[in-house]
Scaffold this active site. Structure first.
Site, short mmCIF file in Angstrom:
data_model
loop_
_atom_site.label_atom_id
_atom_site.label_comp_id
_atom_site.label_asym_id
_atom_site.label_seq_id
_atom_site.Cartn_x
_atom_site.Cartn_y
_atom_site.Cartn_z
N SER A 81 0.81 -1.14 0.00
CA SER A 81 0.06 0.00 0.03
C SER A 81 0.76 1.20 -0.05
O SER A 81 0.39 2.18 -0.55
CB SER A 81 -0.94 0.04 1.22
OG SER A 81 -0.25 -0.13 2.50
N HIS A 109 -4.90 -3.72 -2.69
CA HIS A 109 -4.54 -2.90 -3.65
C HIS A 109 -4.33 -3.28 -5.12
O HIS A 109 -3.71 -2.75 -5.76
CB HIS A 109 -3.29 -2.07 -3.08
CG HIS A 109 -3.53 -1.03 -1.86
ND1 HIS A 109 -4.06 0.19 -1.75
CD2 HIS A 109 -3.61 -1.74 -0.64
CE1 HIS A 109 -4.16 0.46 -0.36
NE2 HIS A 109 -3.84 -0.51 0.28
N LYS A 141 -11.22 -0.74 -1.47
CA LYS A 141 -10.24 -0.01 -2.20
C LYS A 141 -10.68 0.36 -3.44
O LYS A 141 -11.40 1.05 -3.69
CB LYS A 141 -8.91 -0.64 -2.22
CG LYS A 141 -8.46 -0.73 -0.62
CD LYS A 141 -7.94 0.30 0.19
CE LYS A 141 -8.04 0.03 1.48
NZ LYS A 141 -7.09 -1.13 2.07
C1 LIG Z 1 -7.39 -1.62 3.42
C2 LIG Z 1 -6.65 -2.77 3.84
C3 LIG Z 1 -7.44 -3.93 4.51
C4 LIG Z 1 -8.60 -3.67 5.44
O1 LIG Z 1 -9.66 -3.53 4.49
P1 LIG Z 1 -10.98 -3.09 5.14
O2 LIG Z 1 -12.02 -3.70 4.06
O3 LIG Z 1 -10.91 -1.66 4.84
O4 LIG Z 1 -11.02 -3.57 6.46
C5 LIG Z 1 -6.62 -5.30 4.56
N1 LIG Z 1 -5.50 -5.40 4.13
C6 LIG Z 1 -4.96 -4.53 3.18
C7 LIG Z 1 -3.69 -4.86 2.48
C8 LIG Z 1 -5.58 -3.26 3.03
O5 LIG Z 1 -4.77 -2.26 2.39
#
Ligand SMILES: *Cc1c(COP(=O)(O)O)cnc(C)c1O
Length: 170
Positions: A81, A109, A141
């Site tokens: 990320s 991502h 995302k």
């Molecule tokens: C944002 C993210 C999460 C969390 O996901 P949510 O649905 O917002 O709880 C988990 N893993 C990664 C790699 C993320 O970037």
């Protein structure tokens, strides 16, 4: 993949997967730059957490070899990320298989961004679901939604569904 399980969020899904599959003496090998939810998942599961240098598949292999004869999982973000780079998934798949460790890729991502039809980093690496036994596709995302889909075999998904507290109690 043969089956998928829908969670309320990616964070919950990560807590569920690690807790369902690793116990006290087991080993969770993670990239140093993995998402906070993956690190916390290993801490809450109570297993041994070992972190390898970012993107270093050889480092992952060394850590698996250092703790043999326990259940082991190799866990990585597909696309990282903060840096936007992609994990060495083909190398991680080969070494996980050779060490009897389960590879889990969180592609929060990657899905909707890279790979054929936006299917993410695992599809881009041309790996099959048998080579990445557990794959997470969070919806928050690129998809701009909510929730997360966990993909895997019938046996693995059933086990998570029946035993993971973040699934059972939420
Ligand atoms: C944002 C993210 C999460 C969390 O996901 P949510 O649905 O917002 O709880 C988990 N893993 C990664 C790699 C993320 O970037």
């Amino acid at each position: 993949a043969p089956r998928a399980l829908l969670f309320g969020s990616g964070f919950l899904a990560n807590l569920a997967v690690v807790q369902a599959l690793l116990g006290d003496d087991d080993l969770c090998v993670q990239d140093r730059l993995n998402h906070a939810s993956l690190i916390d998942a290993a801490r809450l599961a109570g297993c041994r957490l070992r972190r390898y240098p970012h993107g270093d598949a050889e480092g992952a292999l060394r850590q698996l070899r250092a703790t043999p004869d326990v259940a082991a999982m190799v866990v990585t973000d597909g696309v990282f990320s903060m840096d936007g780079d992609v994990a060495p998934l083909r190398d991680l798949a080969v070494l996980s298989r050779s060490q009897d460790a389960l590879l889990y890729v969180d592609d929060a991502h990657g899905v909707g961004v890279i790979g054929p039809e936006g299917r993410g980093s695992v599809a881009q690496a041309n790996l099959k679901h048998t080579e990445v036994p557990l794959l997470l596709a969070p919806m928050g995302k690129a998809f701009g939604g909510q929730g997360a889909l966990l993909f895997g075999s019938d046996a693995l998904i059933s086990h998570v569904q029946e035993t993971a507290r973040p699934y059972l109690f939420s």
